[in-house]
Design a protein around this motif. Structure first.
Motif, PDB file in Angstrom:
ATOM      1  N   MET A 163     -41.074 -50.767 -29.415  1.00 49.52           N
ATOM      2  CA  MET A 163     -42.053 -50.728 -30.502  1.00 49.52           C
ATOM      3  C   MET A 163     -41.559 -49.836 -31.629  1.00 49.52           C
ATOM      4  O   MET A 163     -40.875 -48.830 -31.406  1.00 49.52           O
ATOM      5  CB  MET A 163     -43.418 -50.247 -30.001  1.00 49.52           C
ATOM      6  CG  MET A 163     -43.446 -48.837 -29.454  1.00 49.52           C
ATOM      7  SD  MET A 163     -45.048 -48.444 -28.690  1.00 49.52           S
ATOM      8  CE  MET A 163     -44.906 -49.315 -27.128  1.00 49.52           C
ATOM      9  N   LEU A 164     -41.886 -50.239 -32.833  1.00 56.35           N
ATOM     10  CA  LEU A 164     -41.623 -49.446 -34.031  1.00 56.35           C
ATOM     11  C   LEU A 164     -42.977 -49.015 -34.577  1.00 56.35           C
ATOM     12  O   LEU A 164     -43.758 -49.844 -35.053  1.00 56.35           O
ATOM     13  CB  LEU A 164     -40.865 -50.272 -35.071  1.00 56.35           C
ATOM     14  CG  LEU A 164     -40.687 -49.653 -36.463  1.00 56.35           C
ATOM     15  CD1 LEU A 164     -39.900 -48.350 -36.387  1.00 56.35           C
ATOM     16  CD2 LEU A 164     -39.999 -50.639 -37.407  1.00 56.35           C
ATOM     17  N   ILE A 189     -39.683 -46.157 -28.066  1.00 54.37           N
ATOM     18  CA  ILE A 189     -40.591 -45.838 -29.177  1.00 54.37           C
ATOM     19  C   ILE A 189     -39.747 -45.350 -30.346  1.00 54.37           C
ATOM     20  O   ILE A 189     -39.132 -44.282 -30.285  1.00 54.37           O
ATOM     21  CB  ILE A 189     -41.618 -44.754 -28.794  1.00 54.37           C
ATOM     22  CG1 ILE A 189     -42.351 -45.120 -27.503  1.00 54.37           C
ATOM     23  CG2 ILE A 189     -42.619 -44.534 -29.927  1.00 54.37           C
ATOM     24  CD1 ILE A 189     -43.271 -44.017 -26.986  1.00 54.37           C
ATOM     25  N   TYR A 190     -39.710 -46.155 -31.417  1.00 54.32           N
ATOM     26  CA  TYR A 190     -38.960 -45.789 -32.619  1.00 54.32           C
ATOM     27  C   TYR A 190     -39.954 -45.330 -33.683  1.00 54.32           C
ATOM     28  O   TYR A 190     -41.079 -45.810 -33.737  1.00 54.32           O
ATOM     29  CB  TYR A 190     -38.136 -46.980 -33.109  1.00 54.32           C
ATOM     30  CG  TYR A 190     -37.062 -46.616 -34.102  1.00 54.32           C
ATOM     31  CD1 TYR A 190     -36.364 -45.417 -34.006  1.00 54.32           C
ATOM     32  CD2 TYR A 190     -36.713 -47.483 -35.129  1.00 54.32           C
ATOM     33  CE1 TYR A 190     -35.371 -45.084 -34.904  1.00 54.32           C
ATOM     34  CE2 TYR A 190     -35.717 -47.165 -36.044  1.00 54.32           C
ATOM     35  CZ  TYR A 190     -35.054 -45.958 -35.922  1.00 54.32           C
ATOM     36  OH  TYR A 190     -34.066 -45.627 -36.816  1.00 54.32           O
ATOM     37  N   ASN A 191     -39.520 -44.394 -34.526  1.00 54.09           N
ATOM     38  CA  ASN A 191     -40.396 -43.714 -35.495  1.00 54.09           C
ATOM     39  C   ASN A 191     -41.448 -42.886 -34.761  1.00 54.09           C
ATOM     40  O   ASN A 191     -42.580 -42.734 -35.222  1.00 54.09           O
ATOM     41  CB  ASN A 191     -41.077 -44.691 -36.458  1.00 54.09           C
ATOM     42  CG  ASN A 191     -41.683 -43.973 -37.660  1.00 54.09           C
ATOM     43  OD1 ASN A 191     -41.188 -42.942 -38.100  1.00 54.09           O
ATOM     44  ND2 ASN A 191     -42.782 -44.503 -38.188  1.00 54.09           N
ATOM     45  N   SER A 217     -36.185 -36.133 -30.963  1.00 54.56           N
ATOM     46  CA  SER A 217     -35.802 -37.093 -31.993  1.00 54.56           C
ATOM     47  C   SER A 217     -36.943 -38.072 -32.230  1.00 54.56           C
ATOM     48  O   SER A 217     -37.969 -38.025 -31.551  1.00 54.56           O
ATOM     49  CB  SER A 217     -34.550 -37.863 -31.556  1.00 54.56           C
ATOM     50  OG  SER A 217     -34.879 -38.843 -30.567  1.00 54.56           O
ATOM     51  N   ASN A 218     -36.739 -39.000 -33.176  1.00 58.85           N
ATOM     52  CA  ASN A 218     -37.777 -39.999 -33.437  1.00 58.85           C
ATOM     53  C   ASN A 218     -37.516 -41.303 -32.687  1.00 58.85           C
ATOM     54  O   ASN A 218     -38.124 -42.321 -32.975  1.00 58.85           O
ATOM     55  CB  ASN A 218     -37.902 -40.279 -34.937  1.00 58.85           C
ATOM     56  CG  ASN A 218     -36.674 -40.960 -35.516  1.00 58.85           C
ATOM     57  OD1 ASN A 218     -35.634 -41.058 -34.864  1.00 58.85           O
ATOM     58  ND2 ASN A 218     -36.790 -41.415 -36.753  1.00 58.85           N
ATOM     59  N   LEU A 219     -36.608 -41.252 -31.709  1.00 58.83           N
ATOM     60  CA  LEU A 219     -36.336 -42.422 -30.864  1.00 58.83           C
ATOM     61  C   LEU A 219     -36.432 -41.989 -29.404  1.00 58.83           C
ATOM     62  O   LEU A 219     -35.554 -41.287 -28.888  1.00 58.83           O
ATOM     63  CB  LEU A 219     -34.947 -42.987 -31.165  1.00 58.83           C
ATOM     64  CG  LEU A 219     -34.521 -44.205 -30.339  1.00 58.83           C
ATOM     65  CD1 LEU A 219     -35.463 -45.380 -30.579  1.00 58.83           C
ATOM     66  CD2 LEU A 219     -33.088 -44.599 -30.669  1.00 58.83           C
TER      67      LEU A 219
END
Length: 435
Positions: A163-164, A189-191, A217-219
């Motif tokens: 998912m973004l 999970i991205y962003n 991180s954002n990932l």
């Protein structure tokens, strides 16, 4: 309803110990619902919002034992899911926005969860789409009852998914992350939000047996497991309170030391204060702010007016913009405060204007502050606290002002700051709590 009566104009001196981080506490307490085993959490701030969440979990059936101040044992081995459909739960959860984070753990363990439309600060629209869209990606079905203002999510099985996120929501990321730990397969999970609160939650989940890569991180990648175990966890110092104390020292020309400030987790917060001309001496994990009679706002390299704006971590947290705005009223120079995330959070500036501050509210998101270099002291007045962060900003303004001030609706301040009047009085403030 209680009121603060403040006698302004006094210099303060001494140490202020920051409480545990409120935002982290709300997340990790909800995470105790993921296991039947005992979880020990230390450095819990005993403030209104956190105690309200603990009360909700207790009514849900979680065994809660207060070992000592700030240390609690939680065991969620026998829960009453029918409580989630009760009027009592509706009343309790509606007044606490953080209660939304129980749905991820409950959905993961029991396949269903209920939550009313959460409340909290009146700081503008705070949508919940990120939470529910993320849970839907994992296989949950979402229903909303517009008459009762109740959300219901259910699933036969959560399955890992990519998912973004449409926004780097802190509580949204926390909810999805907790649900994903017990989902079957791999979740990406991205962003994702990556605030220290999320890092702490992730580390706690790993200690419970979760498999999470990309922490900080954002990932995030989460490999689901069949069950989680108990653990022991200690909450970080509250970065918002640390920032509030730095602002207090600057506004009142006071010498204050903040021990155990969690310096390694403050990100760009110290440098952001330095851009306003505030001196900070970092010694190990302590921050010393010397008394300053004047501080000057920097300009950009081309000489244009400085802009202080919020952004997702590692940018500047929006919870401190109210403090930066108040500090700027007595600085030398001008600054544009740009509150990007919440459209009503700057509306408290009318109270500062009544006190003599020179502020132009450009629109719901931007305010230009013309600093007065402490040549024209703010004047005491009567005001009301609209939300947690603005309430503390107004308290700092009142402590620096000439004369007496009254702040109503201080229950908003109590939601985020434990015994703030007692702690500030211990270093020289003159604050009286009147019921």
């Amino acid at each position: 309803m209680a009121t603060f009566h403040i006698e302004g104009g006094h210099k303060l001196a001494g140490e202020l110990h920051p409480q545990g981080a409120k935002n982290e506490a709300l997340e990790v307490i909800c995470a105790t619902l993921l296991t039947t085993e005992q979880v020990t959490i230390s450095n819990i701030p005993e403030i209104r919002d956190v105690l309200k969440l603990i009360e909700i979990l207790t009514e849900l059936g979680v065994k809660v034992n207060r070992v000592q101040k700030g240390m609690y044992l939680f065991q969620a081995d026998q829960l009453d899911m029918h409580y989630l459909q009760s009027e009592q739960f509706a009343q309790q959860a509606t007044s606490l926005r953080g209660s939304i984070m129980i749905i991820g753990p409950l959905l993961a363990r029991f396949g269903q969860a209920y939550i009313p439309q959460p409340g909290g600060d009146k700081i503008g629209r705070r949508r919940l789409d990120t939470h529910f869209v993320g849970l839907q990606k994992l296989g949950a079905q979402f229903n909303y009852d517009p008459d009762k203002h109740f959300y219901h999510v259910e699933t036969e099985k959560l399955l890992g998914a990519y998912m973004l996120l449409d926004e780097a929501s802190v509580t949204g990321t926390a909810n999805i992350l907790m649900a994903a730990t017990l989902a079957e397969g791999t979740t990406t999970i991205y962003n994702a939000a990556c605030e220290p609160y999320l890092q702490q939650l992730s580390n706690m989940l790993v200690a419970m047996g979760a498999k999470i890569d990309g922490i900080g991180s954002n990932l995030l990648r989460i490999e689901g497991v069949s069950e989680l175990k108990g653990c022991k966890h200690t909450i970080l110092p509250d970065m918002i309170e640390v920032g509030s104390f730095i602002g207090l020292a600057a506004m009142t020309s006071s010498e204050i030391t903040i021990p155990n400030a969690g310096v390694n987790h403050l990100g760009i917060i110290p440098d952001s204060f330095k851009r306003l001309g505030i001196q900070l001496n970092i010694q190990g994990d302590s921050i010393h702010i010397p008394a300053q009679d004047s501080y000057e706002i920097e300009t950009f390299i081309d000489g244009s007016i400085m802009t202080i704006a919020d952004a997702p971590w590692p940018g500047l947290t929006p919870d401190l913009l109210s403090i930066f705005l108040v500090i700027a009223t007595q600085a030398k120079g001008s600054v544009l405060i740009h509150q990007k995330m919440f459209e009503s959070r700057l509306f408290f500036v009318d109270k500062l204007i009544d006190m003599g501050a020179q502020i132009i509210l450009c629109d719901p998101h931007r305010a230009t502050v013309i600093g007065q270099n402490k040549k024209h002291q703010l004047k005491g007045t009567t005001m009301s606290s609209p939300d947690i962060r603005a309430g503390v900003a107004l308290l700092i303004a009142a402590l620096s002002a000439q004369g007496e001030s009254k702040i109503y609706n201080i229950e908003q301040i109590d939601r985020g700051y434990e015994g703030i009047d007692q702690r500030l009085n211990s270093i020289g403030a003159k604050i009286e709590r009147v019921d």
